[in-house]
Design a protein around this motif. Sequence first.
Motif, PDB file in Angstrom:
ATOM      1  N   GLN A   1     -56.701  -1.505  36.689  1.00  0.00           N
ATOM      2  CA  GLN A   1     -58.099  -1.173  36.936  1.00  0.00           C
ATOM      3  C   GLN A   1     -58.420   0.291  36.691  1.00  0.00           C
ATOM      4  O   GLN A   1     -59.542   0.715  36.929  1.00  0.00           O
ATOM      5  CB  GLN A   1     -58.464  -1.532  38.386  1.00  0.00           C
ATOM      6  CG  GLN A   1     -58.392  -3.021  38.698  1.00  0.00           C
ATOM      7  CD  GLN A   1     -58.781  -3.305  40.134  1.00  0.00           C
ATOM      8  OE1 GLN A   1     -58.206  -2.756  41.065  1.00  0.00           O
ATOM      9  NE2 GLN A   1     -59.752  -4.164  40.322  1.00  0.00           N
TER      10      GLN A   1
ATOM     11  N   VAL B   1     -59.747   3.650  35.534  1.00  0.00           N
ATOM     12  CA  VAL B   1     -60.876   4.067  34.697  1.00  0.00           C
ATOM     13  C   VAL B   1     -60.666   5.528  34.328  1.00  0.00           C
ATOM     14  O   VAL B   1     -60.666   6.395  35.206  1.00  0.00           O
ATOM     15  CB  VAL B   1     -62.214   3.900  35.438  1.00  0.00           C
ATOM     16  CG1 VAL B   1     -63.369   4.418  34.581  1.00  0.00           C
ATOM     17  CG2 VAL B   1     -62.433   2.436  35.807  1.00  0.00           C
TER      18      VAL B   1
ATOM     19  N   GLY C   1     -61.076   9.369  33.386  1.00  0.00           N
ATOM     20  CA  GLY C   1     -62.100  10.343  33.743  1.00  0.00           C
ATOM     21  C   GLY C   1     -61.485  11.694  34.004  1.00  0.00           C
ATOM     22  O   GLY C   1     -60.257  11.853  34.011  1.00  0.00           O
TER      23      GLY C   1
ATOM     24  N   ARG D   1     -67.766   9.493  39.016  1.00  0.00           N
ATOM     25  CA  ARG D   1     -68.459   8.947  37.844  1.00  0.00           C
ATOM     26  C   ARG D   1     -67.844   7.604  37.410  1.00  0.00           C
ATOM     27  O   ARG D   1     -67.550   7.383  36.236  1.00  0.00           O
ATOM     28  CB  ARG D   1     -68.446   9.947  36.687  1.00  0.00           C
ATOM     29  CG  ARG D   1     -69.211  11.221  36.983  1.00  0.00           C
ATOM     30  CD  ARG D   1     -69.340  12.108  35.771  1.00  0.00           C
ATOM     31  NE  ARG D   1     -68.067  12.682  35.386  1.00  0.00           N
ATOM     32  CZ  ARG D   1     -67.558  13.786  35.920  1.00  0.00           C
ATOM     33  NH1 ARG D   1     -68.219  14.426  36.865  1.00  0.00           N
ATOM     34  NH2 ARG D   1     -66.401  14.259  35.520  1.00  0.00           N
ATOM     35  N   LEU D   2     -67.695   6.724  38.389  1.00  0.00           N
ATOM     36  CA  LEU D   2     -67.141   5.398  38.136  1.00  0.00           C
ATOM     37  C   LEU D   2     -68.272   4.414  37.825  1.00  0.00           C
ATOM     38  O   LEU D   2     -69.405   4.609  38.260  1.00  0.00           O
ATOM     39  CB  LEU D   2     -66.357   4.918  39.358  1.00  0.00           C
ATOM     40  CG  LEU D   2     -65.106   5.741  39.691  1.00  0.00           C
ATOM     41  CD1 LEU D   2     -64.552   5.335  41.045  1.00  0.00           C
ATOM     42  CD2 LEU D   2     -64.058   5.577  38.610  1.00  0.00           C
ATOM     43  N   PRO D   3     -67.995   3.356  37.073  1.00  0.00           N
ATOM     44  CA  PRO D   3     -69.043   2.392  36.703  1.00  0.00           C
ATOM     45  C   PRO D   3     -69.576   1.640  37.917  1.00  0.00           C
ATOM     46  O   PRO D   3     -68.844   1.372  38.870  1.00  0.00           O
ATOM     47  CB  PRO D   3     -68.335   1.457  35.717  1.00  0.00           C
ATOM     48  CG  PRO D   3     -66.874   1.587  36.041  1.00  0.00           C
ATOM     49  CD  PRO D   3     -66.680   3.000  36.479  1.00  0.00           C
ATOM     50  N   TRP D   4     -70.844   1.280  37.861  1.00  0.00           N
ATOM     51  CA  TRP D   4     -71.479   0.586  38.975  1.00  0.00           C
ATOM     52  C   TRP D   4     -70.874  -0.782  39.223  1.00  0.00           C
ATOM     53  O   TRP D   4     -70.943  -1.304  40.336  1.00  0.00           O
ATOM     54  CB  TRP D   4     -72.982   0.470  38.719  1.00  0.00           C
ATOM     55  CG  TRP D   4     -73.706   1.754  38.917  1.00  0.00           C
ATOM     56  CD1 TRP D   4     -74.202   2.590  37.951  1.00  0.00           C
ATOM     57  CD2 TRP D   4     -74.008   2.395  40.168  1.00  0.00           C
ATOM     58  NE1 TRP D   4     -74.787   3.698  38.507  1.00  0.00           N
ATOM     59  CE2 TRP D   4     -74.687   3.597  39.878  1.00  0.00           C
ATOM     60  CE3 TRP D   4     -73.767   2.050  41.503  1.00  0.00           C
ATOM     61  CZ2 TRP D   4     -75.133   4.461  40.872  1.00  0.00           C
ATOM     62  CZ3 TRP D   4     -74.210   2.923  42.493  1.00  0.00           C
ATOM     63  CH2 TRP D   4     -74.871   4.106  42.174  1.00  0.00           C
ATOM     64  N   ARG D   5     -70.308  -1.398  38.188  1.00  0.00           N
ATOM     65  CA  ARG D   5     -69.711  -2.725  38.383  1.00  0.00           C
ATOM     66  C   ARG D   5     -68.543  -2.675  39.356  1.00  0.00           C
ATOM     67  O   ARG D   5     -68.204  -3.690  39.979  1.00  0.00           O
ATOM     68  CB  ARG D   5     -69.244  -3.304  37.050  1.00  0.00           C
ATOM     69  CG  ARG D   5     -68.113  -2.556  36.376  1.00  0.00           C
ATOM     70  CD  ARG D   5     -67.680  -3.255  35.104  1.00  0.00           C
ATOM     71  NE  ARG D   5     -66.569  -2.579  34.457  1.00  0.00           N
ATOM     72  CZ  ARG D   5     -66.689  -1.580  33.603  1.00  0.00           C
ATOM     73  NH1 ARG D   5     -67.918  -1.162  33.265  1.00  0.00           N
ATOM     74  NH2 ARG D   5     -65.633  -1.001  33.068  1.00  0.00           N
ATOM     75  N   ALA D   6     -67.926  -1.483  39.503  1.00  0.00           N
ATOM     76  CA  ALA D   6     -66.833  -1.339  40.471  1.00  0.00           C
ATOM     77  C   ALA D   6     -67.350  -1.463  41.899  1.00  0.00           C
ATOM     78  O   ALA D   6     -66.608  -1.829  42.807  1.00  0.00           O
ATOM     79  CB  ALA D   6     -66.139   0.012  40.276  1.00  0.00           C
TER      80      ALA D   6
ATOM     81  N   LEU E   1     -58.828   3.089  41.021  1.00  0.00           N
ATOM     82  CA  LEU E   1     -59.656   3.375  39.850  1.00  0.00           C
ATOM     83  C   LEU E   1     -59.433   4.769  39.294  1.00  0.00           C
ATOM     84  O   LEU E   1     -59.723   5.032  38.125  1.00  0.00           O
ATOM     85  CB  LEU E   1     -61.135   3.193  40.207  1.00  0.00           C
ATOM     86  CG  LEU E   1     -61.606   1.763  40.477  1.00  0.00           C
ATOM     87  CD1 LEU E   1     -63.013   1.762  41.059  1.00  0.00           C
ATOM     88  CD2 LEU E   1     -61.553   0.925  39.214  1.00  0.00           C
ATOM     89  N   THR E   2     -58.942   5.675  40.123  1.00  0.00           N
ATOM     90  CA  THR E   2     -58.747   7.057  39.668  1.00  0.00           C
ATOM     91  C   THR E   2     -57.276   7.438  39.524  1.00  0.00           C
ATOM     92  O   THR E   2     -56.963   8.611  39.323  1.00  0.00           O
ATOM     93  CB  THR E   2     -59.416   8.038  40.652  1.00  0.00           C
ATOM     94  OG1 THR E   2     -58.823   7.893  41.955  1.00  0.00           O
ATOM     95  CG2 THR E   2     -60.905   7.776  40.763  1.00  0.00           C
TER      96      THR E   2
END
Length: 213
Positions: free
Chosen positions: A10, A12, A14, A66-71, A122-123
């Motif tokens: 998962q 993302v 950045g 700055r992660l996607p809203w779908r998360a 996610l990070t």
Amino acid sequence: MRGHNFLIGQYVPGDSFLHRMRYLYKLLGMAVVGVLCYLLPLLFPPSWLVLGLLLLAVLLLFMAARLPWRALLGPIKLLWPVLLILGAYQCLIQGFIAGVLIAANILLVMLSCVYAASLLSLTSKSQEILDGLTSLVRPLRWLGADPERFALTVSMMFRSIPYLLGAYADVHDAAKARGLERSVKAHLMPTVISTVALAQSTGEALAARGIGD
């Protein structure tokens, strides 16, 4: 297949401060969120207010990374049936007003913890997670623990769970297309076969690398 895509992970990419932060610090932050979910309602009632502020702080970290809203939407899609059942149960046992307040507290605690854990995954790259877990367990080496093997086991667990959820989603879609969405057999057997296949392929891959001997 969605189940196989989940196996990738998962993370993302950045360049936010959370992406650059050491994994152990992020793990500590997630633990702090869990502790606050327990302590804040005891120290600062009404609990729904302080828990709402805690969830807001976690969401602000999401925005900062700055992660996607779908998360943000993913956990809600998975949790809403459980939250609905818990809310109905509390309203039945405690009465409507008290039940709604208790259900709100449960909702805020679950979302705060789930989103904090999501921030962690996610990070953080897979190798960061492995290195962080290895460092965390290394002091237990004198008790006979193998830090590298422990980190590998935890990493495989984190990857296998979303894979199996995705595999079940694929099976459900296939059963629904055949008009068998209510059939337990149409869901159970293919999911079990996918699970066994994953276990066999993982074991073969580990054996080929001399791990687990």
